[in-house]
Design an enzyme around this catalytic site. Structure first.
Site, PDB file in Angstrom:
ATOM      1  N   SER A 179       0.811  -1.213   0.000  1.00  0.00           N
ATOM      2  CA  SER A 179       0.000   0.000   0.000  1.00  0.00           C
ATOM      3  C   SER A 179       0.849   1.269   0.000  1.00  0.00           C
ATOM      4  O   SER A 179       2.019   1.258   0.385  1.00  0.00           O
ATOM      5  CB  SER A 179      -0.917   0.013   1.226  1.00  0.00           C
TER       6      SER A 179
HETATM    7  N1  SAH Z   1      -1.437  -3.678   3.103  1.00  0.00           N
HETATM    8  C1  SAH Z   1      -0.661  -4.622   2.332  1.00  0.00           C
HETATM    9  C2  SAH Z   1      -1.038  -4.714   0.882  1.00  0.00           C
HETATM   10  C3  SAH Z   1      -2.423  -4.677   0.546  1.00  0.00           C
HETATM   11  S1  SAH Z   1      -2.785  -5.097  -1.122  1.00  0.00           S
HETATM   12  C4  SAH Z   1       0.785  -4.225   2.364  1.00  0.00           C
HETATM   13  O1  SAH Z   1       1.106  -3.232   2.987  1.00  0.00           O
HETATM   14  O2  SAH Z   1       1.599  -4.917   1.756  1.00  0.00           O
HETATM   15  C5  SAH Z   1      -4.284  -5.934  -0.762  1.00  0.00           C
HETATM   16  C6  SAH Z   1      -4.091  -7.363  -0.326  1.00  0.00           C
HETATM   17  O3  SAH Z   1      -5.391  -7.890  -0.082  1.00  0.00           O
HETATM   18  C7  SAH Z   1      -3.468  -8.269  -1.384  1.00  0.00           C
HETATM   19  O4  SAH Z   1      -2.390  -8.966  -0.830  1.00  0.00           O
HETATM   20  C8  SAH Z   1      -4.611  -9.221  -1.767  1.00  0.00           C
HETATM   21  O5  SAH Z   1      -4.163 -10.500  -2.112  1.00  0.00           O
HETATM   22  C9  SAH Z   1      -5.430  -9.232  -0.498  1.00  0.00           C
HETATM   23  N2  SAH Z   1      -6.825  -9.608  -0.641  1.00  0.00           N
HETATM   24  C10 SAH Z   1      -7.712  -9.288  -1.638  1.00  0.00           C
HETATM   25  N3  SAH Z   1      -8.912  -9.820  -1.402  1.00  0.00           N
HETATM   26  C11 SAH Z   1      -8.808 -10.492  -0.221  1.00  0.00           C
HETATM   27  C12 SAH Z   1      -9.740 -11.261   0.556  1.00  0.00           C
HETATM   28  N4  SAH Z   1     -11.003 -11.438   0.172  1.00  0.00           N
HETATM   29  N5  SAH Z   1      -9.294 -11.806   1.709  1.00  0.00           N
HETATM   30  C13 SAH Z   1      -8.017 -11.629   2.127  1.00  0.00           C
HETATM   31  N6  SAH Z   1      -7.099 -10.936   1.427  1.00  0.00           N
HETATM   32  C14 SAH Z   1      -7.502 -10.363   0.262  1.00  0.00           C
END
Ligand code: SAH
Length: 176
Positions: A46
């Protein structure tokens, strides 16, 4: 909680975690920039500004549920703001890599599991904070039910950032 205090707390927690340790080698040079960066599997770590704003809204202390572990960067920051962090990631490889990074940092108050975060993590509910790192179509009902009374959920829904607070149970007729 005092807004200014919490802003300072978030700033200190973010400063204590090295973002470069959570991005792939080839992107380390950009780790200090205020933008999302690729972490593989079509996902990104993010943007720092977004994480800062969401964490300010979330508050601190108690137990937090994170949906979307990704690289584990935000997870490591949460570990400095909350007593216990429970994080759910849907992509197994990302969950495994994040676990490995957090172990290296010796963060002992974090648990990560692979699963659909829309269902929350019932075992450790209720949560004082819930933070969702991916854009949702609607607020998942399971997350609302796993929020503690007095708890806060910060979640982007169709591009708009929402903060939801739970204020206890009341009895009503159904909305028709
Ligand atoms: N905050 C994290 C990145 C977020 S990107 C960081 O700092 O690295 C969003 C993440 O949400 C991704 O890894 C994606 O795979 C995950 N994601 C998307 N849908 C999801 C769901 N239904 N349940 C759990 N994780 C999910």
């Amino acid at each position: 909680m005092d807004g200014q205090d919490n802003k300072e707390r978030v700033r200190a927690a973010m400063a204590a975690v090295d973002r470069a340790a959570f991005v792939p080698e080839e992107w380390r040079w950009a780790a200090g920039e205020d933008r999302p960066l690729p972490i593989g599997y079509g996902q990104t770590v993010s943007q720092p500004y977004t994480v800062a704003r969401m964490l300010e809204l979330l508050g601190s202390g108690g137990r937090v549920l994170e949906v979307g572990t990704g690289s584990g960067w935000q997870t490591a920051i949460l570990a400095r703001l909350f007593d216990k962090v429970y994080s759910v990631e849907i992509i197994p490889q990302l969950a495994r890599e994040a676990k490995f990074r957090l172990q290296k940092l010796k963060l002992k108050n974090v648990k990560i599991k692979v699963g659909d975060g829309k269902k929350g993590w019932k075992r450790y509910a209720p949560y004082d904070g819930i933070i969702v790192a991916a854009d949702a179509d609607e607020v998942p009902p399971a997350l609302v039910s796993q929020l503690a009374e007095g708890g806060r959920m910060v979640i982007p829904v169709r591009g708009e950032m929402l903060k939801i607070e739970k204020h206890g149970r009341f009895v009503f007729v159904p909305l028709v």
